[in-house]
Scaffold this motif. Structure first.
Motif, PDB file in Angstrom:
ATOM      1  N   SER A  10      -3.213   0.879  10.702  1.00  0.00           N
ATOM      2  CA  SER A  10      -3.305   2.310  10.420  1.00  0.00           C
ATOM      3  C   SER A  10      -1.911   2.953  11.333  1.00  0.00           C
ATOM      4  O   SER A  10      -1.830   2.597  12.516  1.00  0.00           O
ATOM      5  CB  SER A  10      -4.782   2.653  11.146  1.00  0.00           C
ATOM      6  N   GLY A  13      -3.887   6.758  12.538  1.00  0.00           N
ATOM      7  CA  GLY A  13      -5.255   6.672  13.045  1.00  0.00           C
ATOM      8  C   GLY A  13      -6.474   6.650  11.884  1.00  0.00           C
ATOM      9  O   GLY A  13      -7.845   6.819  12.430  1.00  0.00           O
ATOM     10  N   ASN A  14      -6.076   7.424  10.944  1.00  0.00           N
ATOM     11  CA  ASN A  14      -7.386   7.600   9.905  1.00  0.00           C
ATOM     12  C   ASN A  14      -8.035   6.541   9.726  1.00  0.00           C
ATOM     13  O   ASN A  14      -9.451   6.372   9.648  1.00  0.00           O
ATOM     14  CB  ASN A  14      -6.866   8.548   8.781  1.00  0.00           C
ATOM     15  N   GLU A  16      -7.947   3.693  10.924  1.00  0.00           N
ATOM     16  CA  GLU A  16      -8.634   3.043  12.232  1.00  0.00           C
ATOM     17  C   GLU A  16      -9.819   3.655  12.679  1.00  0.00           C
ATOM     18  O   GLU A  16     -10.686   3.005  12.998  1.00  0.00           O
ATOM     19  CB  GLU A  16      -7.661   3.260  13.573  1.00  0.00           C
ATOM     20  N   ALA A  55      -3.805   1.911   5.186  1.00  0.00           N
ATOM     21  CA  ALA A  55      -3.447   3.240   4.394  1.00  0.00           C
ATOM     22  C   ALA A  55      -2.688   3.057   3.080  1.00  0.00           C
ATOM     23  O   ALA A  55      -1.856   2.060   3.462  1.00  0.00           O
ATOM     24  CB  ALA A  55      -3.055   3.966   5.501  1.00  0.00           C
ATOM     25  N   ALA A  56      -2.681   4.018   2.445  1.00  0.00           N
ATOM     26  CA  ALA A  56      -1.745   3.973   1.327  1.00  0.00           C
ATOM     27  C   ALA A  56      -0.175   4.315   1.809  1.00  0.00           C
ATOM     28  O   ALA A  56      -0.106   5.052   2.646  1.00  0.00           O
ATOM     29  CB  ALA A  56      -2.144   4.894   0.161  1.00  0.00           C
ATOM     30  N   MET A  57       0.492   3.425   1.652  1.00  0.00           N
ATOM     31  CA  MET A  57       1.988   3.557   2.136  1.00  0.00           C
ATOM     32  C   MET A  57       3.022   3.387   0.955  1.00  0.00           C
ATOM     33  O   MET A  57       2.823   3.071  -0.086  1.00  0.00           O
ATOM     34  CB  MET A  57       2.273   2.672   3.169  1.00  0.00           C
ATOM     35  N   GLY A  58       4.297   3.329   1.499  1.00  0.00           N
ATOM     36  CA  GLY A  58       5.392   3.277   0.515  1.00  0.00           C
ATOM     37  C   GLY A  58       5.245   4.153  -0.751  1.00  0.00           C
ATOM     38  O   GLY A  58       4.776   5.491  -0.658  1.00  0.00           O
ATOM     39  N   ASP A  59       5.219   3.608  -1.896  1.00  0.00           N
ATOM     40  CA  ASP A  59       4.674   4.404  -3.170  1.00  0.00           C
ATOM     41  C   ASP A  59       3.543   3.544  -3.765  1.00  0.00           C
ATOM     42  O   ASP A  59       3.655   2.612  -4.397  1.00  0.00           O
ATOM     43  CB  ASP A  59       5.793   4.197  -4.145  1.00  0.00           C
ATOM     44  N   GLU A  60       2.432   4.039  -3.279  1.00  0.00           N
ATOM     45  CA  GLU A  60       1.124   3.312  -3.423  1.00  0.00           C
ATOM     46  C   GLU A  60       1.174   1.735  -3.132  1.00  0.00           C
ATOM     47  O   GLU A  60       0.764   0.982  -4.086  1.00  0.00           O
ATOM     48  CB  GLU A  60       0.850   3.692  -4.866  1.00  0.00           C
ATOM     49  N   SER A  88      -7.273   5.001   4.113  1.00  0.00           N
ATOM     50  CA  SER A  88      -6.964   6.378   3.885  1.00  0.00           C
ATOM     51  C   SER A  88      -5.578   6.656   3.039  1.00  0.00           C
ATOM     52  O   SER A  88      -4.715   5.786   3.167  1.00  0.00           O
ATOM     53  CB  SER A  88      -6.796   7.046   5.352  1.00  0.00           C
ATOM     54  N   TRP A  91      -1.509  11.813  -0.789  1.00  0.00           N
ATOM     55  CA  TRP A  91      -1.453  12.954  -1.840  1.00  0.00           C
ATOM     56  C   TRP A  91      -1.807  12.004  -3.137  1.00  0.00           C
ATOM     57  O   TRP A  91      -1.492  12.579  -4.470  1.00  0.00           O
ATOM     58  CB  TRP A  91       0.255  13.295  -2.030  1.00  0.00           C
ATOM     59  N   GLY A  92      -1.894  10.769  -3.071  1.00  0.00           N
ATOM     60  CA  GLY A  92      -1.911   9.887  -4.326  1.00  0.00           C
ATOM     61  C   GLY A  92      -3.437   9.966  -4.971  1.00  0.00           C
ATOM     62  O   GLY A  92      -4.159  10.752  -4.665  1.00  0.00           O
ATOM     63  N   GLY A 120      -7.081  11.478   4.077  1.00  0.00           N
ATOM     64  CA  GLY A 120      -6.785  11.879   5.683  1.00  0.00           C
ATOM     65  C   GLY A 120      -8.005  11.317   6.433  1.00  0.00           C
ATOM     66  O   GLY A 120      -8.265  10.129   6.063  1.00  0.00           O
TER      67      GLY A 120
HETATM   68  C1  LIG Z   1       5.765   6.436   4.728  1.00  0.00           C
HETATM   69  C2  LIG Z   1       4.470   6.668   4.193  1.00  0.00           C
HETATM   70  C3  LIG Z   1       4.197   6.749   2.662  1.00  0.00           C
HETATM   71  C4  LIG Z   1       2.846   7.079   2.288  1.00  0.00           C
HETATM   72  N1  LIG Z   1       2.686   6.890   0.975  1.00  0.00           N
HETATM   73  C5  LIG Z   1       1.718   7.161   0.416  1.00  0.00           C
HETATM   74  C6  LIG Z   1       1.224   6.963  -0.904  1.00  0.00           C
HETATM   75  O1  LIG Z   1       2.061   6.263  -1.633  1.00  0.00           O
HETATM   76  N2  LIG Z   1       0.084   7.527  -1.345  1.00  0.00           N
HETATM   77  C7  LIG Z   1      -0.619   8.326  -0.860  1.00  0.00           C
HETATM   78  O2  LIG Z   1      -1.946   8.788  -1.467  1.00  0.00           O
HETATM   79  N3  LIG Z   1      -0.478   8.464   0.757  1.00  0.00           N
HETATM   80  C8  LIG Z   1       0.571   7.998   1.256  1.00  0.00           C
HETATM   81  N4  LIG Z   1       0.964   8.313   2.478  1.00  0.00           N
HETATM   82  C9  LIG Z   1      -0.166   9.098   3.242  1.00  0.00           C
HETATM   83  C10 LIG Z   1      -0.821   8.354   4.157  1.00  0.00           C
HETATM   84  O3  LIG Z   1      -1.639   7.176   3.273  1.00  0.00           O
HETATM   85  C11 LIG Z   1      -2.158   9.201   4.841  1.00  0.00           C
HETATM   86  O4  LIG Z   1      -1.388  10.215   5.791  1.00  0.00           O
HETATM   87  C12 LIG Z   1      -3.003   8.482   5.448  1.00  0.00           C
HETATM   88  O5  LIG Z   1      -3.936   9.292   6.013  1.00  0.00           O
HETATM   89  C13 LIG Z   1      -2.503   7.586   6.526  1.00  0.00           C
HETATM   90  O6  LIG Z   1      -3.548   6.901   7.302  1.00  0.00           O
HETATM   91  P1  LIG Z   1      -3.391   6.241   8.936  1.00  0.00           P
HETATM   92  O7  LIG Z   1      -3.793   7.487   9.682  1.00  0.00           O
HETATM   93  O8  LIG Z   1      -4.356   5.133   8.666  1.00  0.00           O
HETATM   94  O9  LIG Z   1      -2.090   5.636   8.838  1.00  0.00           O
HETATM   95  C14 LIG Z   1       2.077   7.797   2.866  1.00  0.00           C
HETATM   96  C15 LIG Z   1       2.233   8.190   4.334  1.00  0.00           C
HETATM   97  C16 LIG Z   1       3.524   7.781   5.024  1.00  0.00           C
HETATM   98  C17 LIG Z   1       3.850   8.082   6.289  1.00  0.00           C
END
Ligand SMILES: Cc1cc2nc3c(=O)[nH]c(=O)nc-3n(C[C@H](O)[C@H](O)[C@H](O)COP(=O)(O)O)c2cc1C
Length: 139
Positions: A10, A13-14, A16, A55-60, A88, A91-92, A120
Motif C-alpha cells: 500500500s 494507506g488505503n 493497508e 493497490a492498482a499501480m502503473g497502468d493497471e 484499492s 480511476w481505473g 480509494g
Molecule cells: C503511480 C500510480 C499509478 C496508479 N495507477 C492506477 C491505475 O492504473 N488504475 C487505477 O485505478 N488507479 C491507479 N492509481 C490510483 C491508486 O490505485 C489509488 O490511489 C489507491 O487508492 C492507492 O491505494 P493505496 O493507498 O493502498 O496505495 C495509481 C496511483 C499511483 C500513485
C-alpha cells in the motif's frame, strides 16, 4: 485452527486499511499481517488461507518494485493454496485485479472469495465484507 496470513502493498494507506480490517477480525494467535517488503515465500507457503492485497499501480498493474517481485517469488508455491485478493484503486475499471485473479488461477491458486476492491478508502459496506472474511476463515 486455520493459519491466516495477510500480505499487502500500500502506498498511501488505503489497501493497508483494508488489510487491517481483515486482520482485526481474525484470531490473532493464528494470523499474521505483513507489508510485502517484510514478507517471505515461507509466509505464503505456511498459510492455510492467504490474503493478498495490492493497490492498482502503473497502468493497471501490481506495484512493480515490491509486490510484483514477491508475486513472482511465490508463483511456484501456490498450487492448491486458498487465496483471496483485495486492493484499492483510483480511476481505473479494476482491470489490475482481473489480471491478478487470472494469474493466481493459472498458477493453480484457488480463489476462495470474490476479490474486494475499494475506490480509494474502503466504504462501510466494504469494511463489513473485509471483516467478514477475517472471521470466516480464522476458525
Ligand atoms: C503511480 C500510480 C499509478 C496508479 N495507477 C492506477 C491505475 O492504473 N488504475 C487505477 O485505478 N488507479 C491507479 N492509481 C490510483 C491508486 O490505485 C489509488 O490511489 C489507491 O487508492 C492507492 O491505494 P493505496 O493507498 O493502498 O496505495 C495509481 C496511483 C499511483 C500513485
Amino acid at each position: 485452527m486455520s493459519k491466516i496470513n495477510i500480505i499487502y502493498w500500500s502506498g498511501t494507506g488505503n489497501t493497508e486499511a483494508m488489510a487491517n480490517h481483515i486482520y482485526n477480525a481474525c484470531n490473532k494467535e493464528n494470523s499474521k499481517i505483513l507489508s510485502v517488503d517484510k514478507a517471505t515465500v515461507k509466509d505464503a507457503e505456511e498459510a492455510d488461507v492467504l490474503f493478498l492485497g495490492c493497490a492498482a499501480m502503473g497502468d493497471e498493474v501490481l506495484e512493480e518494485s515490491e509486490m510484483e517481485p514477491f508475486m513472482e517469488s511465490i508463483e511456484g508455491s501456490i498450487k492448491g493454496k486458498k487465496i483471496a485478493l483485495f486492493g484499492s484503486y483510483g480511476w481505473g475499471d479494476g482491470q489490475w485485479m482481473k489480471d491478478w485473479e487470472e494469474r493466481i488461477t493459472k498458477c493453480g491458486g484457488v480463489l476462495v472469495e470474490d476479490s474486494i476492491i475499494s475506490n480509494g478508502e474502503p466504504t462501510d459496506e466494504e469494511i463489513e465484507k473485509l471483516s467478514n472474511l477475517g472471521s470466516k476463515y480464522s476458525v
